[in-house]
Design an enzyme around this catalytic site. Structure first.
Site, short mmCIF file in Angstrom:
data_model
loop_
_atom_site.label_atom_id
_atom_site.label_comp_id
_atom_site.label_asym_id
_atom_site.label_seq_id
_atom_site.Cartn_x
_atom_site.Cartn_y
_atom_site.Cartn_z
N GLU A 1 11.03 3.59 -5.14
CA GLU A 1 9.98 2.56 -5.14
C GLU A 1 9.49 2.22 -6.54
O GLU A 1 8.54 1.46 -6.71
CB GLU A 1 8.81 2.98 -4.24
CG GLU A 1 8.22 4.34 -4.56
CD GLU A 1 7.07 4.73 -3.61
OE1 GLU A 1 6.49 3.84 -2.97
OE2 GLU A 1 6.75 5.93 -3.55
N ARG B 1 2.95 9.19 6.43
CA ARG B 1 2.14 9.12 5.21
C ARG B 1 1.11 10.23 5.28
O ARG B 1 0.00 10.04 5.76
CB ARG B 1 1.45 7.76 5.12
CG ARG B 1 2.40 6.59 4.85
CD ARG B 1 1.62 5.28 4.79
NE ARG B 1 2.35 4.22 4.12
CZ ARG B 1 2.94 3.21 4.76
NH1 ARG B 1 2.90 3.13 6.07
NH2 ARG B 1 3.57 2.26 4.08
N ASN C 1 7.18 -1.78 -0.63
CA ASN C 1 5.80 -2.18 -0.94
C ASN C 1 5.50 -1.98 -2.42
O ASN C 1 4.97 -2.86 -3.09
CB ASN C 1 4.79 -1.36 -0.13
CG ASN C 1 5.01 -1.51 1.35
OD1 ASN C 1 5.70 -2.42 1.77
ND2 ASN C 1 4.45 -0.62 2.14
N ASP C 2 5.85 -0.81 -2.91
CA ASP C 2 5.63 -0.56 -4.33
C ASP C 2 6.73 -1.16 -5.18
O ASP C 2 6.48 -1.71 -6.25
CB ASP C 2 5.52 0.95 -4.59
CG ASP C 2 4.13 1.46 -4.29
OD1 ASP C 2 3.17 0.81 -4.74
OD2 ASP C 2 4.00 2.47 -3.58
N HIS D 1 -4.21 -0.07 2.66
CA HIS D 1 -4.25 0.96 3.68
C HIS D 1 -5.13 0.60 4.86
O HIS D 1 -4.89 1.03 5.97
CB HIS D 1 -4.50 2.31 3.02
CG HIS D 1 -3.31 2.63 2.17
ND1 HIS D 1 -3.28 2.33 0.83
CD2 HIS D 1 -2.07 3.05 2.51
CE1 HIS D 1 -2.06 2.62 0.37
NE2 HIS D 1 -1.32 3.06 1.36
N ARG E 1 6.42 12.71 4.23
CA ARG E 1 6.31 12.40 2.81
C ARG E 1 5.18 13.23 2.23
O ARG E 1 4.09 13.31 2.80
CB ARG E 1 6.02 10.91 2.61
CG ARG E 1 5.81 10.57 1.15
CD ARG E 1 5.65 9.09 0.94
NE ARG E 1 4.34 8.62 1.36
CZ ARG E 1 3.97 7.35 1.31
NH1 ARG E 1 4.82 6.43 0.90
NH2 ARG E 1 2.77 7.00 1.67
N CYS F 1 11.66 1.72 4.19
CA CYS F 1 10.41 2.03 4.90
C CYS F 1 9.23 1.20 4.43
O CYS F 1 8.11 1.40 4.86
CB CYS F 1 10.08 3.51 4.83
SG CYS F 1 9.72 4.07 3.16
N ARG G 1 0.14 -5.43 -5.26
CA ARG G 1 0.33 -5.59 -3.82
C ARG G 1 -0.96 -5.86 -3.06
O ARG G 1 -0.93 -6.31 -1.93
CB ARG G 1 1.03 -4.35 -3.24
CG ARG G 1 0.23 -3.08 -3.33
CD ARG G 1 1.09 -1.85 -3.03
NE ARG G 1 0.92 -1.37 -1.68
CZ ARG G 1 1.46 -0.25 -1.22
NH1 ARG G 1 2.23 0.50 -2.01
NH2 ARG G 1 1.28 0.14 0.00
C1 PEP Z 1 6.17 1.68 -0.07
O1 PEP Z 1 5.69 1.74 -1.19
O2 PEP Z 1 6.98 0.81 0.29
C2 PEP Z 1 5.79 2.67 0.96
C3 PEP Z 1 6.41 2.71 2.11
O3 PEP Z 1 4.77 3.52 0.70
P1 PEP Z 1 3.21 3.14 0.63
O4 PEP Z 1 3.03 1.80 1.29
O5 PEP Z 1 2.51 4.23 1.36
O6 PEP Z 1 2.94 3.12 -0.84
MG MG Z 2 4.68 3.45 -1.97
#
Ligand code: PEP
Ligand code: MG
Length: 710
Positions: free
Chosen positions: A559, A424, A582-583, A317, A460, A630, A593
């Site tokens: 995800e 987010r 990402n997840d 983050h 979200r 996303c 990650r």
């Molecule tokens: C993801 O997991 O790809 C996502 C967009 O959400 P975050 O990065 O906030 O977990």
């Molecule tokens: Mg995520």
């Protein structure tokens, strides 16, 4: 080349660019070459001292005979080199010895008559050259040159036992530093006001309260009265207080400990009059283990040109925030904190993920050229951002932005976003002192929606947990927080808090094009429970006669691998999917990650990841529903052709990458992209996929789009 050193043997690759360890340096112009042969230059069994490389324009097989020939050449070269190396070492050694002698004589001369100060004296070892090149992960694009400002070592570098004779003078210094710190906080708050939501600005008030706290300041004064210097007194009090707070397993108090330390750094800076010396007086690169929320306030400093962090991944983050602030950033840099000292000169490459410490004139020169090219490239990308994103053969793609804070909307629109594909919401929550109530949230969402105008916004619901806990949520420590109590799991358990958010979103949706999205859905039950709570919220609002949207579109993030398998069932109960790579990547490939040690395993172009995406897209299409991607993968220009060809016609990405991704789409044909995607989906290895993709970018004249980011 590095591989040849590591393996101490020859490396033969028919197409170098397709190798996973391939690293492209535009300044070498080597994209014209294909076949790559490297042999280490080493004497006998000793460690290699270099590598001999031969590349050919044409792609061809390398014969055993050729390898043997190059090895023979390398061993001859090794002998010559080591001979010269030896001579050079001897010469330097002699020089060093002379220098050392000279310094010792000088030091002894100065010490004469001062023996009582204490026997031996330390003479600095003759100039050591410190020019490391540190490799990390590219987290926010762009280049930066500046001096290092190391955060986190300040307080700990203080001698806690430093004594001072004149307590009155020390108290005066302390008072002055406190006054200046207070003034600085007030000024910062005013400057940040247009950029941060009101709740976030409370951080400045929190810090001010600490500075005005009689007990806190009283304790420092006491330490001064008992004979310590102002710096040591400050350090002692902060150290004691934060140790007490950290000893309690309580998220809120821990966060307070960080606040105390941050305040301590600020006062210390003024005690030492650091501002006048280095920190932020000129172009500065922030160097830290990690970036705390309160350090975010530093991020807005006009002289802050880059960020380098030892911890974290590209999707951490801190990285997401750095991108929002448009500050070139490299994260996950091993040995960063050991290698960089306050005031070191740094060159930071946020496109390739490299930090040069005290770079040579040559590196500086190369980077000057690169920076100029990058600026020109960006300027070119920013032309015509108001036109729709359409391929040459007329296929339309919707370019949406991922945002965290209200101020990001402006950034997103500046880079041509046609809407917000992912808000987010948890980021704003992290900045309140308690869960914001319905009206506070409504104000927050309205602020974002007003800024977005008539563009669609997908909100979200809370995705807290794992690496982002608000300080007011007490959570026990977990061994596997990413597999633990996070995201929708928390929301469903804290149903009353969740419903407050649902009500606020429904109310905000009365006047704007708003969709709602649930994160981390892993089963039908979770989705149904979330929808049940949404229906309850609607019914309540209806009963209370409050304006809201009873027909809001509802979607989920895909995800978690189980959601991929369940996609055909989940799609029946939602209006859209949004793929969170990402997840999804970390769960599919079992690679954290945020962990730099497994960053090489965290691969978006892994065939299993692509298979999962294709599956989800196919399911949504088949059901006639919308699907978006996303995760950060949507920001990777190398993935653009592939995602386009896989039928994704909505991408939601970091605003900074919208221009380049958009340009690639506008210069491509959808039909060609489709063929490329079909070919790739048949492939079984990352290496093959990357090589093939790079080839296609080259054929299509798009390779220069990747140069700046790879
Ligand atoms: C993801 O997991 O790809 C996502 C967009 O959400 P975050 O990065 O906030 O977990
Ligand atoms: Mg995520």
């Amino acid at each position: 080349v590095g591989l040849a050193i590591e393996s101490s043997g020859p490396v033969v690759v028919e197409d170098a660019m397709s190798h996973p360890r391939y690293k492209y340096f535009p300044e070498t112009g080597e994209e014209r070459y294909h076949t790559f042969l490297a042999v280490p230059v080493a004497e006998g069994r000793q460690k290699p001292i270099g590598v001999l490389v031969v590349q050919t324009l044409r792609r061809r097989k390398v014969s055993k005979e050729e390898i043997r020939l190059l090895r023979t050449a390398a061993s001859q070269v090794a002998q010559i080199l080591s001979h010269y190396q030896l001579r050079e070492t001897l010469a330097t050694k002699e020089k060093e010895r002379d220098e050392y002698r000279r310094r010792m004589i000088e030091a002894n001369r100065q010490l004469k008559g001062y023996e009582k100060v204490g026997g031996a004296t330390r003479v600095a070892s003759p100039l050591k050259i410190r020019r490391p090149r540190l490799v990390g992960l590219a987290a926010a694009p762009g280049f930066a040159r500046g001096v290092a400002h190391v955060v986190g070592t300040f307080l700990s570098s203080i001698d806690r036992n430093l004594r001072a004779r004149d307590a009155k003078a020390e108290t005066r210094r302390l008072e002055e530093a406190l006054t200046r710190s207070l003034g600085e906080l007030a000024a910062l708050k005013i400057r940040m006001e247009p950029l941060m939501p009101p709740a976030e600005l409370k951080i400045f008030d929190g810090h001010r309260q600490i500075l005005e706290d009689e007990e806190f300041v009283g304790r420092i004064r006491q330490a001064i009265d008992s004979g310590y210097a102002a710096e040591s007194s400050l350090f002692r009090v902060i150290d004691e207080l934060s140790a007490q707070m950290l000893a309690v397993a309580d998220g809120y108090l821990r966060e307070r400990a960080t606040d105390f330390r941050d305040v301590g750094h600020r006062v210390l800076r003024h005690l030492r009059q650091e501002d006048k010396k280095s920190a932020f007086a000129k172009a500065t690169i922030l160097v830290a283990e990690e970036l705390t929320l309160s350090q975010m306030t530093l991020v807005s400093h006009e002289n802050l040109v880059g960020i380098a962090l030892q911890s974290g991944g590209v999707t951490s983050h801190a990285a997401i925030l750095a991108r929002a602030f448009e500050i070139p950033t490299v994260v996950g840099v091993e040995h960063l904190m050991e290698a960089v000292l306050e005031g070191d000169a740094l060159v930071l490459d946020g496109n390739s993920g490299i930090v040069y410490v005290n770079p040579s004139a040559e590196v500086e020169r190369e980077y000057q050229i690169l920076m100029k090219r990058y600026d020109a490239f960006r300027k070119e990308l920013l032309v015509g951002l108001d036109q729709p994103t359409v391929t040459r053969d007329g296929h339309r793609v919707l370019m949406l932005a991922n945002i965290a804070l209200p101020a990001d909307v402006e950034l997103a629109l500046r880079y041509g976003a046609e809407g917000i594909g992912l808000l987010r919401s948890e980021f704003s929550f992290l900045t309140y002192e308690d869960f914001p109530d319905e009206n506070q949230q409504l104000t927050l969402y309205n602020r974002i929606l007003d800024a977005a105008g008539d563009r669609p916004v997908t909100i979200r619901t809370l995705d807290i947990g794992a690496d982002k806990y608000p300080p007011y949520l007490r959570v026990p420590r977990e061994d596997n927080p990413f597999l633990g109590w996070r995201s929708i799991r928390i929301s469903l358990e804290l149903a009353s808090i969740f419903k407050v958010q649902l009500r606020a979103i429904l109310r905000a949706a009365a006047r704007h094009d708003v969709k709602i999205m649930f994160p981390m859905i892993s089963s039908i039950e979770e989705l149904r429970r979330a929808r049940e709570l949404l229906a309850e919220a609607q019914a309540e609002l209806f009963k209370e006669g409050l304006d809201h949207n009873p027909n809001i579109e509802v979607g989920i993030m895909v995800e978690v691998p189980s959601a991929v398998w369940l996609a055909p069932r989940l799609i029946e109960e939602v209006d859209f999917f949004s793929i969170g790579t990402n997840d999804l990547i970390q769960y599919l490939l079992a690679a954290d990650r945020n962990n730099p040690r497994v960053a090489h395993l965290y691969e978006s172009l892994h065939p299993a990841v692509l298979g999962a995406i294709a599956e989800v897209v196919g399911v949504a299409r088949g059901a006639g529903k919308q699907v978006c991607i996303c995760g950060e993968m949507a920001s990777d220009p190398l993935a653009t052709l592939l995602l386009l060809g896989m039928g994704l016609d909505q991408l939601s990405l970091s605003p900074l990458f919208i221009p380049v991704v958009r340009k690639i789409i506008r210069e491509s044909n959808f039909e060609t992209a489709r063929r490329i995607a079909n070919d790739i989906l048949q492939m079984g290895s990352v290496q093959e996929i990357k090589g093939y993709l790079i080839e296609r970018y080259r054929d299509l004249g798009l390779i220069h789009m990747l140069e700046m980011y790879r």
